[in-house]
Design a protein around this motif. Sequence first.
Motif, mmCIF file in Angstrom:
data_model
loop_
_atom_site.group_PDB
_atom_site.id
_atom_site.type_symbol
_atom_site.label_atom_id
_atom_site.label_comp_id
_atom_site.label_asym_id
_atom_site.label_seq_id
_atom_site.Cartn_x
_atom_site.Cartn_y
_atom_site.Cartn_z
ATOM 1 N N ASN A 75 0.861 -1.178 0.000
ATOM 2 C CA ASN A 75 0.000 0.000 0.000
ATOM 3 C C ASN A 75 0.904 1.237 0.000
ATOM 4 O OD1 ASN A 75 -1.445 2.242 0.971
ATOM 5 N ND2 ASN A 75 -2.922 0.921 2.009
ATOM 6 N N PRO A 76 0.792 2.081 -1.039
ATOM 7 C CA PRO A 76 1.695 3.240 -1.136
ATOM 8 C C PRO A 76 1.623 4.166 0.084
ATOM 9 C CG PRO A 76 0.486 2.944 -3.180
ATOM 10 C CD PRO A 76 -0.114 1.987 -2.188
ATOM 11 N N ALA A 79 3.857 2.555 2.570
ATOM 12 C CA ALA A 79 5.243 2.628 2.091
ATOM 13 C C ALA A 79 5.801 4.035 2.313
ATOM 14 C CB ALA A 79 5.326 2.243 0.615
ATOM 15 N N GLU A 80 5.005 5.053 1.965
ATOM 16 C CA GLU A 80 5.493 6.438 2.134
ATOM 17 C C GLU A 80 5.633 6.798 3.603
ATOM 18 O OE1 GLU A 80 4.827 9.796 0.044
ATOM 19 O OE2 GLU A 80 4.751 8.838 -1.911
ATOM 20 N N ASP A 245 -8.217 6.224 -1.370
ATOM 21 C CA ASP A 245 -8.068 6.439 -2.813
ATOM 22 C C ASP A 245 -8.239 5.130 -3.571
ATOM 23 O OD1 ASP A 245 -7.604 9.088 -2.370
ATOM 24 O OD2 ASP A 245 -5.427 8.985 -2.640
ATOM 25 N N ARG A 246 -7.795 4.042 -2.946
ATOM 26 C CA ARG A 246 -7.858 2.754 -3.640
ATOM 27 C C ARG A 246 -9.307 2.389 -3.966
ATOM 28 N NH1 ARG A 246 -7.501 -3.157 -2.670
ATOM 29 N NH2 ARG A 246 -6.012 -3.923 -4.194
ATOM 30 N N VAL A 249 -10.616 4.644 -6.783
ATOM 31 C CA VAL A 249 -10.145 4.270 -8.122
ATOM 32 C C VAL A 249 -10.869 3.020 -8.615
ATOM 33 C CG1 VAL A 249 -8.164 3.380 -9.422
ATOM 34 C CG2 VAL A 249 -7.887 5.362 -7.910
ATOM 35 N N ILE A 274 -1.732 10.083 -1.969
ATOM 36 C CA ILE A 274 -0.394 9.722 -2.440
ATOM 37 C C ILE A 274 -0.311 10.026 -3.931
ATOM 38 C CG2 ILE A 274 1.254 7.834 -2.769
ATOM 39 C CD1 ILE A 274 0.711 8.409 0.133
ATOM 40 N N PHE A 277 3.212 7.069 -8.424
ATOM 41 C CA PHE A 277 4.622 6.970 -8.788
ATOM 42 C C PHE A 277 4.815 6.989 -10.300
ATOM 43 C CE2 PHE A 277 8.298 4.281 -9.897
ATOM 44 C CZ PHE A 277 9.306 5.037 -9.322
ATOM 45 N N TYR A 278 3.868 6.413 -11.042
ATOM 46 C CA TYR A 278 4.043 6.276 -12.491
ATOM 47 C C TYR A 278 3.677 7.549 -13.238
ATOM 48 C CZ TYR A 278 4.494 1.441 -11.111
ATOM 49 O OH TYR A 278 4.914 0.295 -10.503
ATOM 50 N N THR A 279 2.540 8.163 -12.837
ATOM 51 C CA THR A 279 2.085 9.331 -13.595
ATOM 52 C C THR A 279 2.463 10.650 -12.920
ATOM 53 O OG1 THR A 279 -0.006 9.383 -12.395
ATOM 54 C CG2 THR A 279 0.061 8.024 -14.394
ATOM 55 N N CYS A 280 2.909 10.575 -11.663
ATOM 56 C CA CYS A 280 3.218 11.781 -10.879
ATOM 57 C C CYS A 280 1.991 12.667 -10.669
ATOM 58 C CB CYS A 280 4.362 12.589 -11.483
ATOM 59 S SG CYS A 280 5.884 11.645 -11.604
ATOM 60 N N VAL A 283 -4.219 10.009 -7.915
ATOM 61 C CA VAL A 283 -4.982 8.995 -8.649
ATOM 62 C C VAL A 283 -6.462 9.353 -8.748
ATOM 63 C CG1 VAL A 283 -3.403 7.080 -8.211
ATOM 64 C CG2 VAL A 283 -5.203 7.579 -6.542
#
Lengths: 326, 326
Positions: A75-76, A79-80, A245-246, A249, A274, A277-280, A283
């Motif tokens: 889970n980001p 992780a953050e 957010d999960r 989405v 958060i 990471f991919y799109t900056c 979400v």
Amino acid sequence: MNSGNAPTMKDVAREAGVALGTVSKVINGKPVGEAYRKKVEAAAKKLGYQVNSYARGLKTNKTYCVALVMPSLKNPFFAELTNALSRSLAAHGYRSVLMITNFDSDIEKKCFSLAAQHKIDGIIALTYCPDPGMVESVPVVTIDRHFSSETPCISSDNYEGGKMAASKLISLGCKNLLFFSTKTEVYSEVEKRGLGFQEVCRTEGVAFQTLDLKSGDSEVPFYRFLEQHIRDGVLEFDGIFCNSDRIAVRVQKFLESKGIRIPEDVQMIGYDGIVDFYTCQPVCSTIVQPIARMAETAVQVLLNQTESPSNITLPVYYLPGGTTRD
Amino acid sequence: MNSGNAPTMKDVAREAGVALGTVSKVINGKPVGEAYRKKVEAAAKKLGYQVNSYARGLKTNKTYCVALVMPSLKNPFFAELTNALSRSLAAHGYRSVLMITNFDSDIEKKCFSLAAQHKIDGIIALTYCPDPGMVESVPVVTIDRHFSSETPCISSDNYEGGKMAASKLISLGCKNLLFFSTKTEVYSEVEKRGLGFQEVCRTEGVAFQTLDLKSGDSEVPFYRFLEQHIRDGVLEFDGIFCNSDRIAVRVQKFLESKGIRIPEDVQMIGYDGIVDFYTCQPVCSTIVQPIARMAETAVQVLLNQTESPSNITLPVYYLPGGTTRD
């Protein structure tokens, strides 16, 4: 110098031409004349002397280790948070002992027991265990989970965040709201997101429904609920707040698969914030938790061990992210 | 029992009515009669005796701690790898000391020096530091970075992965290929992705170009390069391999913003294969690294300290994820 082995404090004292007690003072940060300090430091450097922190741990009863008890790093948000906690601890001269529980209560209990055995200086825990077997001798700070008035709990201002989400959806024209949340086995501060949301709906006289699922279960009941409220391709609700957010989405993808457009037909707000990471980009439109500040606060409260309030909530803010019409 | 303090081994011996040496044997896992073991365990439980692992660390010269040196947990690949390493270590009875370097060489050096000071049993490092100041006395296993023949390096089969990506794009009809990569300051195993890719292009006689950027820099030069190769809304290349999923996703967004359709006009393959936390889908067609196996292998090689090959590469596989026409 004892051959073949790592140099000891005695070796350093001999090399520096000072008493053993002087070396000890320098190493333990006690006051000593500047000239002596320089001699000891030069000798330690020359011999490659490394402080034996286990001996030091025994003596001063400090290990400079803090356990980070986390469910998972997949889970980001976790992780953050772990990233920020570890960096904050390092900045205070402490090391992080990472303990991944994988949402397993037995592993959580083992973590707390291990923590006590290994004489760490404290625990920062994000745990959903009904009874993790808290150890009185080890100070604990929790994230998002209130154990007792003796255990400080750090969280984002979940209640205010829920209010913010409802107010935003209403100000963007929504008239029929929905709140989706997942609940953990034990009460967590996160539940206040729904309470704040409902308060605003009631105050503003806006219709709303809520649906809770057990955390860790599949989201299928959300999808089934939505399907039951789609008539002629139109969803009965025009605004959805999700407690992560999960979920936002995943619900968005489901609605889009049913031909419902986000944000044109339905506007959605999640919680966490958060940056992907991919799109900056975020979400989804979201309530942002102040992760760096939560981490730094948790570390300060743990290390200072001064009298802390049992709950510390930190301010959140709203960030548009494409799932609302702003 | 000494009042006010934690119970000691002596207290346990007195309570159990056995010799101190017997308690020591039980605690250190040495052979002892079953009846004695039970007496000691019951006494330890009754008194709430906790093993003082710092004393144990001094005596057996083992700390059961391994440092995980990681650049950041914001990258989902690093986060999942750390998650898997920590769980593998725990399964072997070891704890993880998390050290976040934030890609800073000075912090990396400090990590290695701290590691030596605190008498950890080993280091598993994903590091890009030119010279992290390796400590001879501490065994090290690296991920994706080959230091010397004495330091085992675990990586996915980067060369085979690069070949796989080129073969897949060619078999899907691509005739003009492009390879985008980011390179770290020091040579890393990751560079083999490009070498494998180029080998297949040469063998198959397919045109290709490559563009490398320094890792950590912005992707703007990639976008500028692409812009220069778009004529009348058509990109000169019909297949792109990127050495990470992140670059693939960012390049995809850029091309779509220029009206180029993925995968209809251009097919793309990335590298890493982390399933997106929000959508539970791969973020692009990708070469999947076997993270759990890499972690378990790193832990086993570190703990067994048997003679290991200096490079261990683990098999990868291709996973379609929407950016290719399969």
